[in-house]
Scaffold this motif. Structure first.
Motif, PDB file in Angstrom:
ATOM      1  N   PHE A   8      -3.262  -0.614   2.418  1.00 42.76           N
ATOM      2  CA  PHE A   8      -3.936  -0.900   1.070  1.00 42.76           C
ATOM      3  C   PHE A   8      -4.731  -2.063   1.077  1.00 42.76           C
ATOM      4  O   PHE A   8      -4.286  -3.191   1.692  1.00 42.76           O
ATOM      5  CB  PHE A   8      -2.764  -0.891  -0.164  1.00 42.76           C
ATOM      6  N   THR A  44      -5.950  -4.732  -4.690  1.00 43.26           N
ATOM      7  CA  THR A  44      -5.878  -3.227  -5.528  1.00 43.26           C
ATOM      8  C   THR A  44      -4.595  -3.072  -6.109  1.00 43.26           C
ATOM      9  O   THR A  44      -3.363  -4.033  -5.880  1.00 43.26           O
ATOM     10  CB  THR A  44      -6.177  -2.185  -4.617  1.00 43.26           C
ATOM     11  N   SER A  45      -4.555  -2.592  -6.978  1.00 43.80           N
ATOM     12  CA  SER A  45      -3.130  -2.283  -7.809  1.00 43.80           C
ATOM     13  C   SER A  45      -2.110  -1.660  -6.853  1.00 43.80           C
ATOM     14  O   SER A  45      -0.954  -2.232  -6.882  1.00 43.80           O
ATOM     15  CB  SER A  45      -3.167  -1.328  -8.949  1.00 43.80           C
ATOM     16  N   GLN A  46      -2.545  -0.883  -5.904  1.00 39.97           N
ATOM     17  CA  GLN A  46      -1.347  -0.396  -5.015  1.00 39.97           C
ATOM     18  C   GLN A  46      -0.712  -1.706  -4.213  1.00 39.97           C
ATOM     19  O   GLN A  46       0.383  -1.636  -3.776  1.00 39.97           O
ATOM     20  CB  GLN A  46      -1.883   0.808  -4.184  1.00 39.97           C
ATOM     21  N   HIS A  47      -1.820  -2.248  -3.592  1.00 37.42           N
ATOM     22  CA  HIS A  47      -1.153  -3.489  -2.929  1.00 37.42           C
ATOM     23  C   HIS A  47      -0.524  -4.523  -3.574  1.00 37.42           C
ATOM     24  O   HIS A  47       0.638  -4.752  -3.052  1.00 37.42           O
ATOM     25  CB  HIS A  47      -2.792  -4.273  -2.256  1.00 37.42           C
ATOM     26  N   THR A  48      -0.721  -4.690  -4.783  1.00 33.98           N
ATOM     27  CA  THR A  48      -0.073  -5.601  -5.587  1.00 33.98           C
ATOM     28  C   THR A  48       1.321  -5.120  -5.739  1.00 33.98           C
ATOM     29  O   THR A  48       2.205  -5.997  -5.754  1.00 33.98           O
ATOM     30  CB  THR A  48      -0.792  -6.054  -6.827  1.00 33.98           C
TER      31      THR A  48
END
Length: 62
Positions: free
Chosen positions: A30, A34-38
């Motif tokens: 990710f 990005t929201s996925q990483h967070t």
């Protein structure tokens, strides 16, 4: 956490450790920011806290 047996705690610790390992392996997939990483970063932090609490409880019981 007194309602769990030592065996249950040790089994949970093993599962939590496995989940941490899988999440850490997926983290590079990710893009940072990005929201996925967070979400994954926050999830990993929460799971590490869970692992710490379980480990402390096992140690406390001796």
């Amino acid at each position: 956490m007194g309602k769990y047996t030592r065996e249950e705690l040790e089994e949970a610790l093993q599962i939590v450790s496995s989940v941490i390992s899988r999440c850490e392996k997926n983290k590079p997939k990710f893009v940072e920011g990005t929201s996925q990483h967070t979400l994954l970063k926050n999830r990993i932090k929460a799971i590490y806290i869970s692992k710490s609490l379980i480990t402390d409880e096992i140690s406390r019981r001796g």
